[in-house]
Write a protein that holds these residues in place. Structure first.
Motif: not given
Length: 446
Positions: A179-183, A32-36, A170-171, A280-283
């Motif tokens: 998160i790292i690659l997004n940045y 969820a944090i990943n999605i956010l 794994a998650l 937020m809903h997906t999270l």
């Protein structure tokens, strides 16, 4: 094998449920944090239109995952029931069937979606202002879609094979890498929404490598075996997993419906506002999935072993957990809406005002959603698919879609936000009335 039997049959119900719930919730929270973070990076690094574009593309991605959930949950339910019956050979055969069906079916779907990329984007709510962002994200997700499918189905089976901790790890790894690659891809390489998509793909591949470690463990019972396709196993996998498909596909349909409705009645402000609320809903949806996922291996095993008395205890614990999680999320919406808007860096008084209204009204639905999802997951996990499908259809196509057409006309555009809570609330009431008056049994006998 003997250890799994002993733990399932003798460990105190609350302790056993927590053993599955904690890693499942923790893993889902990280996802969820990943999605956010995905949304935050796109919002701050690309802009409001980039965020809206990704939000339009997500339902198509959800449809692909829906098919992998269909096969994964159907196969995993049969797998756990076979373990409960101490039939290891059948369990391995079921796993092999599930992997073959998943690759073939989702491969065909991804191919069709690639051919009709642009028409699908417009059909799902894109307009000329955001179509480039939608296609940039969508193309990458579709080309590498098979990786998402494989990670999803492997995670389900690893959890059902008595290793929820590795599924959680794994998650965790997938989330951190993403998160790292997004940045790197968005803020350093300036790849825009394509960067977000590539980050998700690469992180998923690494997550698969972590899950494959389960096959090296001594206690692993998962294995691909040489089979001749058994039509009865295929039918059972498809029928038992169908509620999961309905659940995920209906979520995609509801998302598409809301995108189109906001676009029609409110315009670009509505699309951007819903993009924030939907992120937020997906999270939060991940947390409810975590509760249901923790119940599934336990209830499948106990149903296969005919331990119905213990099974009732697990259902009650899971329903209460679903409600508590929902109440906490509702409180977050009521008291933290300004923080949510600030996190996404949204500017403009009109958009901010509309998001505040949306959060206040939409989040009421979380008081009911957790309970509905637990019951859906439970009935599916014991093979009672008609009940599971009925719950999923009630909260989506039967109640949600008609309300989406009617409420904005009768009450006005702000009522669009109320469609979700009303649909979930009515579904929960119907479910409890059905149990109270014994229209459906809590534990149907095998």
């Amino acid at each position: 094998m003997e250890h799994v039997h002993t733990t399932m049959q003798t460990e105190q119900p609350r302790k056993l449920f927590l053993k599955y719930l904690i890693p499942s919730l923790f893993g889902m929270m990280l996802m969820a944090i990943n999605i956010l973070v995905d949304g935050l990076f796109v919002s701050h690094g690309v802009g409001d239109n980039g965020l809206a574009g990704v939000n339009i593309a997500v339902p198509i991605y959800s449809v692909i995952l829906a098919f992998s959930l269909w096969i994964g949950m159907g196969g995993a339910t049969l797998y756990s029931i076979a373990l409960g019956q101490n039939n290891l050979h059948r369990a391995k055969s079921i796993f092999t069937h599930a992997m073959i069906i998943t690759v073939v079916v989702t491969g065909i779907i991804i191919g069709v979606c690639l051919v009709f990329e642009e028409p699908l984007a417009y059909l799902f709510g894109a307009n000329d202002a955001i179509i480039t962002y939608v296609l940039d994200y969508l193309h990458v997700i579709l080309v590498f879609g098979i990786f998402f499918v494989l990670e999803n189905i492997l995670s389900i089976f690893v959890r059902n094979d008595g290793n929820p901790t590795l599924a959680m790890i794994a998650l965790v790894v997938t989330s951190v890498v993403n998160i790292i690659l997004n940045y790197i891809f968005i803020f350093i390489f300036h790849w825009g929404v394509k960067g977000a998509a590539y980050a998700t793909v690469l992180a998923t591949v690494i997550g698969i490598l972590v899950l494959l470690m389960h096959f090296l463990a001594k206690r692993s019972q998962l294995a691909l075996v040489k089979i001749k396709i058994d039509s009865s196993i295929v039918r059972n996998i498809i029928s038992i997993g169908f509620p999961s498909f309905i659940l995920e596909a209906s979520a995609a349909v509801m998302m598409i419906g809301l995108n189109v409705t906001f676009s029609h009645y409110v315009g670009e402000i509505g699309i951007v506002a819903y993009a924030v609320v939907n992120y937020m809903h997906t999270l939060f949806l991940m947390l409810f999935i975590g509760v249901g996922a923790s119940l599934q291996p336990i209830s499948s095993y106990h149903y296969g072993a005919k331990l119905f008395g213990r099974l009732k205890q697990f259902v009650r614990i899971a329903v209460l957990t679903g409600f508590i999680v929902g109440a906490l999320i509702f409180a977050i919406g009521v008291f933290g809406r300004s923080l949510i808007i600030w996190l996404f860096g949204i500017e403009g008084t009109e958009v901010i005002s509309y998001i505040e209204i949306g959060i206040t009204l939409f989040f009421i639905g979380y008081l009911f959603l957790g309970i509905n999802m637990v019951f859906t997951e439970f009935y599916q996990s014991i093979g009672k698919i008609r009940i599971a499908i009925m719950i999923s259809l009630l909260r989506s196509f039967i109640i949600f879609i008609p309300l989406l057409f009617i409420l904005p006309i009768l009450v006005g555009p702000n009522a669009i936000w109320l469609v979700f809570p009303i649909a979930e609330g009515l579904t929960m009431v119907i479910m409890f009335l059905s149990l109270k008056f014994k229209w459906i049994p809590l534990i149907p006998k095998a």
